[in-house]
Scaffold this active site. Structure first.
Site, short mmCIF file in Angstrom:
data_model
loop_
_atom_site.label_atom_id
_atom_site.label_comp_id
_atom_site.label_asym_id
_atom_site.label_seq_id
_atom_site.Cartn_x
_atom_site.Cartn_y
_atom_site.Cartn_z
N THR A 1 0.81 -1.27 0.20
CA THR A 1 -0.01 0.00 -0.08
C THR A 1 1.02 1.17 -0.03
O THR A 1 1.93 1.22 0.75
CB THR A 1 -0.96 -0.05 1.29
OG1 THR A 1 -1.58 -1.39 1.05
CG2 THR A 1 -1.87 1.25 1.10
N VAL B 1 -1.93 -3.17 -3.72
CA VAL B 1 -2.34 -4.49 -4.41
C VAL B 1 -2.41 -5.48 -3.23
O VAL B 1 -2.50 -6.63 -3.42
CB VAL B 1 -1.08 -4.70 -5.21
CG1 VAL B 1 -0.99 -4.02 -6.50
CG2 VAL B 1 0.30 -4.57 -4.77
N ASN B 2 -2.53 -4.86 -1.94
CA ASN B 2 -2.77 -5.59 -0.74
C ASN B 2 -1.44 -6.27 -0.05
O ASN B 2 -0.70 -5.37 0.33
CB ASN B 2 -3.78 -6.79 -0.80
CG ASN B 2 -4.28 -7.18 0.59
OD1 ASN B 2 -4.35 -6.44 1.57
ND2 ASN B 2 -4.48 -8.43 0.67
N SER C 1 -9.24 -0.65 4.94
CA SER C 1 -8.95 0.48 6.21
C SER C 1 -8.50 1.79 5.57
O SER C 1 -8.00 2.76 6.35
CB SER C 1 -7.84 -0.33 6.91
OG SER C 1 -8.51 -1.33 7.98
N GLY D 1 -0.61 0.74 5.78
CA GLY D 1 -0.30 0.08 7.00
C GLY D 1 -1.37 -1.16 7.09
O GLY D 1 -1.45 -1.51 8.30
#
Length: 582
Positions: free
Chosen positions: A385, A404-405, A457, A476
């Site tokens: 991220t 992209v996670n 998030s 994060g």
């Protein structure tokens, strides 16, 4: 009146910041009315803060070329997609919080990935009914339909001044000519090597010279450059249909996945109304679902506003904020999901009355145990991220977080495209009550369905008082929310943008029931006091996050940027407004 120091962790900053902080008194606060973005004046120039210097330079170059903050955002996003494949890319998605100065409108551009029809909960279970983490985190089954290319086209065409061929030119050039590999890229590849080298498209990019990327080598991505050229020339059809789409669909099928041409061609961004709330004279504009960030930030700050944090010792400030985090993350788990599929009780969760009820359950000296106490610490999101913040001289604002996670997403590059696919399916509650890679669990509200967007998030945010306007956000994983919370509290304490970016971090997410802290963020006496209250504390976790922020001080007429010192590749820079011709 000098600024009040409210942040519970300010004391453990660098020596210089300690000196600054220790000189500040703690006067009684006089509440100030919150306000929306002011149209009475404009910033004296532009400011860009990103996680990579090449992206910052590209954003400023768009401003110099007569573009606005939105053109700069397209350029920055494109370059980050090239130079930070570990963190984001056009095979992923993101959220863009925009303020259009001309209309005075705030808008949230939702470019979150969506689930394909094949991604049923049953598809992610192994023969024993347990979550198949290999399928949820690696390869084509872990990937949602990408949203970032559609966002770049949408923002450029609806809000920008420059054509895509101009705003994407820096990304195309850097992908074609290459950029120096840095330590984070090398280390991240090493940690994901076994997965990435399963896929021939990934090997063609990252093993082009015969071995894995090494710091100082030049990484060239000619196929990604070609894909970006197609987007620049054809807009969304350069990615979601035609040559690129055909290659992506073939790659997914080759590796056992099941996407359809209709799903890919049918992707659309959503424009949503941002969430807004007030805190200590600040008007905060932030992210709505499918982000959980805005709701959680409002809930945490509404709960904490019942105490004068400045009058509490460090242990009790940390305790109160932890208890507020605990309750907000519990509600995140139970209630939040894609608002196009589930009814999210936003008004209730953000209301002061609801916060008052939760506040009444907090003991001032005792921790509230979370349910089902597990024995492991919350997993860290490493370098996945990325976030950038932009402000221009007209007062346009962009706060954007894209991802992209996990590290390098699914690990799979579609051959012939340079597109590294995300693994955002892991952000769904694939097995209700089972934690994902970040230790966060969910239930029906975040269960996968065709076309549904997974909960996130990511929390791009604006905050404005009568004296200051700030843009901030961070990567994060589940810790994004508490990073942005720390930033809000830092600005409320009167800190500069760079000081805000450097603030130490403490986190709690309901489950696992443990306070996570960076080294030095909590001293030994504070840890002992928290443990005496019943908290479990891990006070020596590796540093996390990569906050990027810009701010305009309306009193002094100055703009500034802050780039997280945890990331040596980041850069914040400003550009004075051009002088008016006489």
């Amino acid at each position: 009146m000098r600024p009040t120091l409210r942040h519970p962790l300010v004391r453990i900053l660098s020596v210089a910041l300690l000196s600054f902080v220790s000189a500040l008194p703690v006067p009684a606060r006089t509440p100030q009315p919150a306000q929306a973005h002011s149209a009475a004046a404009h910033p004296p120039g532009a400011a860009v803060a990103t996680a990579h210097a090449l992206a910052t330079d590209a954003g400023l170059d768009m401003i110099r070329r007569g573009g606005n903050a939105f053109d700069a955002a397209v350029a920055v996003s494109g370059v980050l997609s090239v130079v930070e494949p570990i963190s984001s890319g056009i095979g992923g998605g993101g959220f863009f919080l925009l303020h259009d100065a001309r209309s005075g409108r705030d808008v949230f551009v939702d470019a979150r990935e969506v689930a394909p029809a094949s991604a049923t909960p049953q598809a992610f279970l192994d023969a024993n009914g347990a979550l198949d983490r290999n399928r949820s985190e690696n390869g084509p089954w872990s990937a949602g339909i990408p949203g970032l290319p559609a966002a770049l086209v949408h923002i450029a065409q609806k809000y920008g001044r420059l054509p895509l061929r101009t705003s994407l030119a820096p990304a195309i050039r850097i992908a074609r000519d290459g950029f120096p590999v840095y330590a984070r890229l090398e280390n991240g590849y090493a940690s994901r090597r076994a997965v990435m080298e399963r896929y021939r498209g990934t090997r063609a990019v990252f093993l082009a010279d015969g071995d894995p990327p090494k710091q100082g080598e030049v990484l060239r991505q000619p196929e990604l450059a070609h894909t970006l050229e197609l987007i620049a020339a054809r807009g969304r059809d350069g990615f979601y249909t035609g040559e690129t789409a055909t290659k992506i669909l073939a790659a997914v099928k080759e590796e056992g996945g099941q996407w359809t041409p209709q799903e890919l061609a049918g992707y659309r961004v959503r424009e949503r109304e941002p969430l807004r709330f007030d805190y200590h004279g600040w008007h905060v504009t932030t992210s709505p679902p499918p982000s959980s960030g805005g709701v959680a930030l409002a809930e945490i700050l509404n709960i904490a506003s019942g105490w004068d944090l400045a009058k509490l010792d460090t242990a009790h400030r940390t305790h109160i904020l932890t208890e507020a985090m605990r309750r907000a993350y519990r509600d995140r788990t139970i209630y939040l999901g894609d608002p196009d599929f589930v009814k999210v009780p936003i008004a209730r969760l953000m209301s002061r009355d609801y916060a008052a009820g939760l506040r009444a359950t907090i003991h001032p000296d005792k921790a509230t145990p979370s349910d089902l106490l597990p024995g492991q610490p919350a997993p860290l999101e490493d370098d996945e991220t990325t976030h950038f913040s932009i402000m221009d001289a007209q007062g346009n604002l962009v706060s954007a977080t894209q991802t992209v996670n996990l590290l390098y997403g699914s690990g799979m590059v579609a051959p012939g495209t340079g597109v590294l696919l995300n693994n955002e399916m892991d952000d769904f509650a694939l097995k209700p009550g089972t934690a994902n890679a970040f230790g966060v669990m969910g239930f029906d509200a975040n269960a996968p369905k065709p076309g549904k967007r997974m909960l996130s998030s990511m929390s791009p945010t604006f905050m404005e008082s009568k004296d200051k306007l700030a843009v901030l956000g961070a990567p994060g994983g589940s810790r994004i929310i508490t990073e942005v919370l720390t930033g809000i509290l830092g600005y409320d304490a009167g800190l500069t943008a760079q000081q805000v970016a450097a603030l130490p971090r403490v986190h709690h997410q309901w489950l696992p029931d443990v306070i996570s802290a960076e080294p030095g963020a909590l001293d030994a006496a504070t840890v002992q006091a928290l443990e005496a209250m019943g908290h479990r504390v891990n006070a020596a976790e590796p540093p996390w996050g990569n906050l990027q922020t810009v701010a305009w001080d309306k009193r002094t007429g100055t703009i500034e940027g802050g780039s997280d010192p945890r990331n040596p590749m980041g850069k914040a820079a400003t550009l004075p407004a051009p002088r008016e011709k006489k």
